[in-house]
Design an enzyme around this catalytic site. Structure first.
Site, short mmCIF file in Angstrom:
data_model
loop_
_atom_site.label_atom_id
_atom_site.label_comp_id
_atom_site.label_asym_id
_atom_site.label_seq_id
_atom_site.Cartn_x
_atom_site.Cartn_y
_atom_site.Cartn_z
CG ASP A 37 -2.07 0.96 1.12
OD1 ASP A 37 -1.81 2.16 0.87
OD2 ASP A 37 -3.22 0.54 1.29
CD GLN A 101 -14.68 -1.03 -2.11
OE1 GLN A 101 -15.87 -1.22 -1.87
NE2 GLN A 101 -14.00 -1.76 -2.98
CG HIS A 107 -8.63 -3.52 -1.85
ND1 HIS A 107 -9.58 -2.84 -2.57
CD2 HIS A 107 -8.40 -2.78 -0.73
CE1 HIS A 107 -9.91 -1.73 -1.93
NE2 HIS A 107 -9.22 -1.67 -0.81
CG HIS A 109 -6.64 -2.82 3.67
ND1 HIS A 109 -5.98 -1.67 3.31
CD2 HIS A 109 -7.89 -2.68 3.18
CE1 HIS A 109 -6.81 -0.87 2.64
NE2 HIS A 109 -7.97 -1.47 2.53
P1 5GP Z 1 -9.85 1.03 0.52
O1 5GP Z 1 -10.01 2.40 1.12
O2 5GP Z 1 -10.55 0.96 -0.80
O3 5GP Z 1 -10.17 -0.09 1.44
O4 5GP Z 1 -8.30 0.84 0.27
C1 5GP Z 1 -7.63 1.34 -0.83
C2 5GP Z 1 -6.19 1.35 -0.47
O5 5GP Z 1 -5.44 1.61 -1.63
C3 5GP Z 1 -5.81 2.44 0.55
O6 5GP Z 1 -5.24 1.85 1.70
C4 5GP Z 1 -4.83 3.31 -0.20
O7 5GP Z 1 -3.78 3.73 0.61
C5 5GP Z 1 -4.34 2.40 -1.30
N1 5GP Z 1 -3.94 3.09 -2.51
C6 5GP Z 1 -4.58 4.14 -3.09
N2 5GP Z 1 -3.94 4.49 -4.22
C7 5GP Z 1 -2.90 3.65 -4.36
C8 5GP Z 1 -1.87 3.51 -5.34
O8 5GP Z 1 -1.79 4.25 -6.32
N3 5GP Z 1 -0.97 2.53 -5.15
C9 5GP Z 1 -1.01 1.69 -4.07
N4 5GP Z 1 -0.06 0.76 -3.97
N5 5GP Z 1 -1.97 1.78 -3.12
C10 5GP Z 1 -2.90 2.76 -3.27
#
Ligand code: 5GP
Length: 147
Positions: A37, A101, A107, A109
C-alpha cells in the site's frame, strides 16, 4: 459509490494490474497480486487483489476467486509475520463508500500492528517512497511459504 454498479476498468488497481502505474509488488501468480500500500497505515501494509475478477467488493466476488484470494491473504500474512515480527495483524476489507472503501476493485488489507506504535488512520497516512517500500516487500517475499 454504492455497493452496486458497474466495475470501472480505470480504477487504480486495474491500472496497476495492466502495468499502467507502478506498484511495489510482494508476490503474484496467475490469479492474485500482493503489493505494498503506497499510503501505509503501518510499516508492512500489504494489499491483496484478484487479477481475474471484476468484483468491486465482497458481495460481488465469485466464490472460487474468494477462495484463492483468502489463501493468498493467509500466505502473505504468514510471511508478514515472519518477516516483520509484529505484535498483531489487522486484516481489513471495506465495501462501498459508506463502508470506507476508496478503490472499487475488491482487495484485502494486511496491516502489521505493534503494541507501542499507533496505526495511522485509513485514508490519512502519508505517501511512502517506493525506495522505502521495496526492501520491506523483499523481506516479506523472502519469508513466503512455498507456493
Ligand atoms: P480502501 O479504502 O478501498 O479499502 O483501500 C484502498 C487502499 O489503496 C488504501 O489503503 C490506499 O492507501 C491504497 N492506494 C490508493 N492508491 C494507491 C496507489 O496508487 N498505489 C497503491 N499501492 N496503493 C494505493
Amino acid at each position: 459509490m454504492s455497493l452496486t454498479g458497474p466495475y470501472d476498468p480505470d480504477n487504480i488497481f486495474a491500472k496497476i494490474l495492466r502495468g499502467e502505474i507502478p506498484a511495489v509488488k510482494v508476490w503474484e501468480d496467475d490469479h492474485v497480486l500482493a503489493f505494498m500500500d503506497v499510503f501505509p497505515q503501518s510499516e508492512g501494509h500489504v494489499l491483496v487483489i484478484s487479477k481475474t475478477s471484476q468484483a468491486r467488493n465482497l458481495l460481488e466476488v465469485e466464490l472460487e476467486v474468494l477462495t484463492r484470494l483468502t489463501a493468498a491473504v493467509h500466505r502473505t500474512a504468514r510471511a508478514v509475520d515472519r518477516a516483520l515480527t509484529p505484535d498483531g495483524l489487522s486484516i481489513m476489507q471495506f465495501n462501498g463508500e459508506a463502508g470506507g472503501q476508496t478503490v472499487f476493485h475488491l482487495h484485502v488489507h494486511i496491516i502489521p500492528r505493534w503494541a507501542d506504535r499507533p496505526m495511522k488512520g485509513h485514508g490519512h497516512a502519508p505517501m511512502a517512497e517506493a525506495a522505502n517500500l521495496r526492501p520491506i516487500a523483499e523481506r516479506i517475499a523472502a519469508a513466503l511459504d512455498p507456493g
